[in-house]
Design a protein around this motif. Structure first.
Motif, short mmCIF file in Angstrom:
data_model
loop_
_atom_site.label_atom_id
_atom_site.label_comp_id
_atom_site.label_asym_id
_atom_site.label_seq_id
_atom_site.Cartn_x
_atom_site.Cartn_y
_atom_site.Cartn_z
N ALA A 179 0.87 -1.39 -0.13
CA ALA A 179 0.13 -0.14 -0.21
C ALA A 179 1.04 1.18 0.05
O ALA A 179 0.24 2.48 0.18
CB ALA A 179 -1.07 0.10 1.02
N GLY A 180 2.14 1.17 -0.24
CA GLY A 180 3.09 2.13 -0.34
C GLY A 180 3.62 2.68 1.24
O GLY A 180 4.24 3.82 1.10
N VAL A 181 3.66 2.07 2.08
CA VAL A 181 4.00 2.36 3.37
C VAL A 181 5.36 1.60 3.54
O VAL A 181 5.27 0.52 3.94
CB VAL A 181 3.08 1.93 4.67
CG1 VAL A 181 3.69 2.20 6.05
CG2 VAL A 181 1.69 2.57 4.47
N THR A 182 6.47 2.37 3.32
CA THR A 182 7.72 1.66 3.59
C THR A 182 8.28 1.64 4.89
O THR A 182 9.17 0.86 5.11
CB THR A 182 8.79 2.43 2.41
OG1 THR A 182 8.71 3.80 2.90
CG2 THR A 182 8.53 2.39 1.18
N THR A 183 7.68 2.65 5.63
CA THR A 183 8.19 2.19 7.18
C THR A 183 7.04 2.65 7.95
O THR A 183 6.11 3.35 7.81
CB THR A 183 9.13 3.59 7.49
OG1 THR A 183 10.48 3.55 6.66
CG2 THR A 183 9.54 3.47 8.89
N ALA A 184 6.87 1.91 9.15
CA ALA A 184 5.57 1.83 10.11
C ALA A 184 5.91 1.61 11.59
O ALA A 184 7.09 0.94 11.70
CB ALA A 184 4.75 0.74 9.63
N VAL A 185 5.26 2.14 12.44
CA VAL A 185 5.66 2.09 13.68
C VAL A 185 4.50 1.27 14.29
O VAL A 185 3.46 1.65 14.30
CB VAL A 185 5.68 3.20 14.73
CG1 VAL A 185 6.06 3.16 16.23
CG2 VAL A 185 7.05 4.21 13.91
N ASP A 186 4.97 0.02 14.75
CA ASP A 186 3.82 -0.88 15.27
C ASP A 186 3.87 -0.70 16.63
O ASP A 186 4.49 -0.80 17.64
CB ASP A 186 4.15 -2.23 14.97
CG ASP A 186 2.92 -3.15 15.49
OD1 ASP A 186 2.66 -3.28 16.63
OD2 ASP A 186 2.54 -4.11 14.53
N ARG A 209 9.37 -1.45 6.71
CA ARG A 209 10.42 -1.40 7.73
C ARG A 209 9.72 -0.95 8.99
O ARG A 209 9.07 -0.02 9.10
CB ARG A 209 11.25 -0.31 7.23
CG ARG A 209 12.40 0.08 8.30
CD ARG A 209 13.28 1.38 7.83
NE ARG A 209 13.90 0.95 6.63
CZ ARG A 209 13.56 1.69 5.19
NH1 ARG A 209 12.27 2.31 5.29
NH2 ARG A 209 14.07 1.29 4.04
N LEU A 210 10.10 -2.04 10.07
CA LEU A 210 9.23 -1.63 11.15
C LEU A 210 10.02 -1.11 12.25
O LEU A 210 11.17 -1.56 12.57
CB LEU A 210 8.50 -3.27 11.58
CG LEU A 210 7.41 -3.58 10.51
CD1 LEU A 210 7.13 -4.94 11.33
CD2 LEU A 210 6.38 -3.11 10.74
N LEU A 211 9.31 -0.31 13.07
CA LEU A 211 9.89 0.07 14.30
C LEU A 211 8.78 -0.55 15.33
O LEU A 211 7.42 0.00 15.08
CB LEU A 211 10.05 1.41 14.51
CG LEU A 211 11.21 2.13 13.87
CD1 LEU A 211 11.35 2.30 12.55
CD2 LEU A 211 11.58 3.54 14.60
N VAL A 212 9.04 -1.11 16.47
CA VAL A 212 8.16 -1.83 17.21
C VAL A 212 8.15 -1.54 18.50
O VAL A 212 9.28 -1.38 19.22
CB VAL A 212 8.26 -3.28 17.02
CG1 VAL A 212 8.05 -3.75 15.39
CG2 VAL A 212 9.48 -3.81 17.44
N SER A 213 6.93 -1.76 19.44
CA SER A 213 6.98 -1.30 20.67
C SER A 213 6.78 -2.37 21.58
O SER A 213 6.94 -2.76 22.65
CB SER A 213 5.79 -0.46 21.13
OG SER A 213 4.70 -1.02 20.98
N GLY A 214 6.35 -3.69 20.68
CA GLY A 214 5.97 -4.87 21.48
C GLY A 214 4.64 -4.55 22.40
O GLY A 214 3.89 -3.70 21.97
#
Length: 448
Positions: free
Chosen positions: A135-142, A165-170
């Motif tokens: 969908a065009g989201v190359t970087t996301a914060v979970d 590319r994910l940045l994650v909080s758990g």
């Protein structure tokens, strides 16, 4: 139809993820191996800054980096370059979504989703990450998932899975539990000291960000911030009431998430001013109820999106469709009509105050699919008073700056990582063109 008594008969039908979930260590090639120069030529270029576009542009990419940006007329294209024809198209930076939930896929009822999710957590989260990328989201914060999201992030990073590319909080940290839902994605604490301890556990596990959730007061947030900041980890806080927002401001939260999601009664002016003068970034996640609900009323056929049918096995797709029956009665949308009325002014408050903003979607929530949440949120920002150029900048350049990656992500310029998307037509004249992404490049690799 009785939702609560529905029997789930399809929990073994998850071989569908084998093509993207290669846990044996195999590396995925999204495109043919190509070690030379890639040239994107002829497209209108929106570079992420709020400035006029470059028409008939030329972008040269080597490896994962952009090495040249200009016009076709002033750019020498290597004879052996791999050419991507941008005629009639717009190229812009990959989108950065600052609030996603890969543990959800848009099923209509959270309580009924968890029995489906459990036991297949990593496969489901990988599917969500792939949908986001397409969908065009190359970087996301979970911002809220089982700790196994770290494994998904790492597999994507080393090329064994396809996804944003994910940045994650758990798991998030909260003073009260979310309903009677599982504990594996939420750490409920009873003291500020325990909040700090839980934060250290998450830092030690390797998360990129900490999320605080409901019931956290100033002292609790301060305890989380003190521990997280020692390791350079930012803190994002889930907030709706004015009191909780003040607690987050005074406690030192780095990013304010939701802040009413555009559906709250208007916030006091002194609160808006405090956020603006302190340059505290906010992420409103406006579309996931206020725009998605009326869009579904107007066009319920969106629930039969062919991309869902393609991604899900038949039994699971049928279960999703069952969960959408009488969606107007879902508990998730119980207060949405009131939120829509509030949004006439609430959605504009932060925009009018020129607050630092990023784009976030809460994607994965009911009917809010990863396949389309980003363009709906960007469209909602435009509906609420942003220019298309500003909304695109918020969703790219400012997003990268908020997560501390402005030096290598968020804009199209020499030296930055080649995260690019392409659409047919001009999103400055019709922002909803972003619904149809033609090409996606992440780190110099063409995935779509």
């Amino acid at each position: 139809m009785n939702r609560s008594k529905h029997t789930f008969l399809f929990l073994s039908a998850f071989g569908f993820l084998s093509s993207i979930n290669l846990m044996d260590g195999t590396k995925i090639n999204a495109q043919d191996d190509f070690t030379g120069t890639t040239a994107i030529v002829g497209a209108m270029l929106l570079d992420g800054y709020e400035r006029p576009p470059i028409h008939h542009s030329a972008i040269l990419i080597q490896g994962d980096r952009i090495v040249s940006v200009g016009t076709q007329a002033n750019t020498e294209i290597p004879e052996d370059a791999n050419i991507i024809d941008g005629s009639g198209m717009t190229v812009l930076p990959g989108l950065i979504d600052l609030h996603v939930h890969t543990m959800f896929l848009g099923h209509g009822d959270y309580a009924e989703w968890f029995p489906i999710f459990e036991g297949k957590e990593e496969e489901m989260m990988e599917l969500a990450a792939k949908q986001l990328l397409m969908a065009g989201v190359t970087t996301a914060v979970d911002l809220g998932a089982p700790i196994e999201i770290i494994n998904v992030r790492d597999r994507i990073n080393d090329g064994r899975a396809i996804g944003s590319r994910l940045l994650v909080s758990g798991p998030w940290i909260a003073r009260r539990a979310w309903g009677s839902y599982p504990s594996y994605f939420q750490h409920v604490v009873n003291s500020s000291e325990e909040a700090g301890q839980r934060t250290q556990e998450l830092v030690d596990a390797g998360v990129d960000v900490i999320k605080t959730w409901a019931g956290m007061e100033e002292a609790d947030i301060r305890a989380v911030v003190d521990v997280a900041h020692q390791s350079g980890i930012p803190v994002h806080s889930h907030l709706y009431t004015p009191e909780s927002i003040w607690d987050a401001i005074r406690g030192g939260s780095d990013v304010l998430q939701h802040v009413g999601s555009g559906g709250n009664p208007d916030y006091p002016e002194d609160l808006i001013e405090a956020i603006a003068v302190r340059n505290i970034p906010i992420v409103q996640t406006m579309a996931h109820r206020i725009w998605v609900y009326p869009a579904t009323i107007a066009f319920p056929e969106r629930l039969q999106d062919p991309r869902l049918k393609e991604d899900l096995p038949g039994d699971l797709y049928a279960e999703f469709q069952r969960s959408f029956v009488d969606f107007e009665r879902l508990s998730y949308f119980r207060s949405t009509p009131r939120q829509i009325r509030n949004s006439k002014t609430a959605a504009r408050q932060f925009i009018d105050a020129n607050v630092v903003m990023g784009m976030g979607t809460d994607s994965g929530s009911p009917l809010n699919f990863h396949t389309e949440a980003a363009w709906r949120e960007i469209s909602a920002l435009v509906d609420s008073g942003m220019s298309p150029a500003q909304a695109i900048s918020v969703s790219t350049k400012l997003g990268a700056e908020i997560i501390g990656r402005g030096s290598d992500l968020g804009t199209i310029e020499v030296g930055k990582i080649a995260d690019l998307i392409m659409v047919a037509g001009d999103p400055l004249s019709n922002i909803q063109i972003l619904a149809n992404i033609e090409h996606v490049m992440k780190g110099g690799v063409l995935y779509k």
